[in-house]
Design a protein around this motif. Sequence first.
Motif, mmCIF file in Angstrom:
data_model
loop_
_atom_site.group_PDB
_atom_site.id
_atom_site.type_symbol
_atom_site.label_atom_id
_atom_site.label_comp_id
_atom_site.label_asym_id
_atom_site.label_seq_id
_atom_site.Cartn_x
_atom_site.Cartn_y
_atom_site.Cartn_z
ATOM 1 N N LEU A 18 -19.153 63.976 17.763
ATOM 2 C CA LEU A 18 -19.480 64.581 19.046
ATOM 3 C C LEU A 18 -18.862 65.968 19.176
ATOM 4 O O LEU A 18 -19.485 66.882 19.697
ATOM 5 C CB LEU A 18 -18.996 63.686 20.189
ATOM 6 C CG LEU A 18 -19.727 62.354 20.294
ATOM 7 C CD1 LEU A 18 -18.999 61.447 21.265
ATOM 8 C CD2 LEU A 18 -21.153 62.565 20.731
ATOM 9 N N THR A 44 -21.002 65.465 28.083
ATOM 10 C CA THR A 44 -21.677 64.244 28.518
ATOM 11 C C THR A 44 -20.686 63.088 28.658
ATOM 12 O O THR A 44 -19.532 63.184 28.215
ATOM 13 C CB THR A 44 -22.758 63.828 27.508
ATOM 14 O OG1 THR A 44 -22.110 63.461 26.281
ATOM 15 C CG2 THR A 44 -23.783 64.930 27.297
ATOM 16 N N GLN A 63 -21.478 53.063 20.050
ATOM 17 C CA GLN A 63 -22.048 53.441 18.755
ATOM 18 C C GLN A 63 -22.726 52.249 18.095
ATOM 19 O O GLN A 63 -23.845 52.363 17.606
ATOM 20 C CB GLN A 63 -20.969 53.969 17.828
ATOM 21 C CG GLN A 63 -20.533 55.361 18.135
ATOM 22 C CD GLN A 63 -19.615 55.861 17.042
ATOM 23 O OE1 GLN A 63 -18.655 55.198 16.675
ATOM 24 N NE2 GLN A 63 -19.919 57.030 16.524
ATOM 25 N N VAL A 68 -25.605 55.873 22.014
ATOM 26 C CA VAL A 68 -25.042 57.216 22.136
ATOM 27 C C VAL A 68 -26.083 58.191 22.676
ATOM 28 O O VAL A 68 -25.821 58.937 23.630
ATOM 29 C CB VAL A 68 -24.465 57.714 20.790
ATOM 30 C CG1 VAL A 68 -24.091 59.186 20.861
ATOM 31 C CG2 VAL A 68 -23.254 56.875 20.394
ATOM 32 N N ASN A 69 -27.269 58.216 22.102
ATOM 33 C CA ASN A 69 -28.300 59.158 22.562
ATOM 34 C C ASN A 69 -28.686 58.903 24.011
ATOM 35 O O ASN A 69 -28.908 59.846 24.775
ATOM 36 C CB ASN A 69 -29.534 59.104 21.659
ATOM 37 C CG ASN A 69 -29.283 59.738 20.309
ATOM 38 O OD1 ASN A 69 -28.379 60.546 20.144
ATOM 39 N ND2 ASN A 69 -30.081 59.356 19.330
ATOM 40 N N THR A 70 -28.781 57.646 24.392
ATOM 41 C CA THR A 70 -29.124 57.305 25.777
ATOM 42 C C THR A 70 -28.079 57.855 26.734
ATOM 43 O O THR A 70 -28.415 58.507 27.731
ATOM 44 C CB THR A 70 -29.241 55.776 25.947
ATOM 45 O OG1 THR A 70 -30.254 55.301 25.068
ATOM 46 C CG2 THR A 70 -29.578 55.403 27.377
ATOM 47 N N ASN A 72 -26.028 60.179 26.231
ATOM 48 C CA ASN A 72 -25.958 61.635 26.138
ATOM 49 C C ASN A 72 -27.143 62.271 26.862
ATOM 50 O O ASN A 72 -27.226 63.486 26.959
ATOM 51 C CB ASN A 72 -25.957 62.097 24.673
ATOM 52 C CG ASN A 72 -24.579 62.111 24.071
ATOM 53 O OD1 ASN A 72 -23.577 62.215 24.771
ATOM 54 N ND2 ASN A 72 -24.514 61.990 22.763
ATOM 55 N N GLY A 73 -28.070 61.448 27.353
ATOM 56 C CA GLY A 73 -29.260 61.929 28.045
ATOM 57 C C GLY A 73 -28.925 62.567 29.374
ATOM 58 O O GLY A 73 -27.777 62.608 29.813
#
Length: 190
Positions: A18, A44, A63, A68-70, A72-73
């Motif tokens: 990150l 984020t 993780q 993580v992507n969600t 970080n949205g």
Amino acid sequence: MSLSTVFKTTALAAAATLCLGGAIAQATPSPASHTATHDRHARTIVAVAAGDSRFSTLVAAVQAAGLVNTLNGSGPFTVFAPVNEAFDALPQGAVEGLLQPRQRDRLVQILTYHVVAGRISAADLATAVRVGNGRATLTTVEGGELVVTAAGRGRLRLTDAAGDHFDIVVADVAASNGVIHAIDGVLMPH
């Protein structure tokens, strides 16, 4: 290798991943008006959690769940984030079991039960409890409900679907896409 070493190693890897993205962004010149406070708010929820040692177990779980992507949205999200000691209080082997690939669906269910859509401050929660005659109900991203009540001395308490009660121990940790409230337990959906 102990469980705590595994979590610390995984959390450090997550933080490095990150932070690499953040380092690239920070290498770009920024206007003088950008302050340290702005930089903190530009991170984020995942970056804030990865930078806080109290949440290393949570970061490892996020993780393992592929969230993580969600998180970080754009959100915004309110995350009730269990501190490491909350995970340590689970029965022996529970966390290790949940981190296994075959348990990913259950892990996702548990973690998304800790997330509510929107940016809800502790003051917002306290107002909702007051207006709701001592309790407020939140619908989680997982689809379940959490009940918020006053716990005395200005503290707020969450009750999960299992009937367990956990307190918010640190409120209003700001992130660019929401807010984190640290809690002293792991919430369990139905």
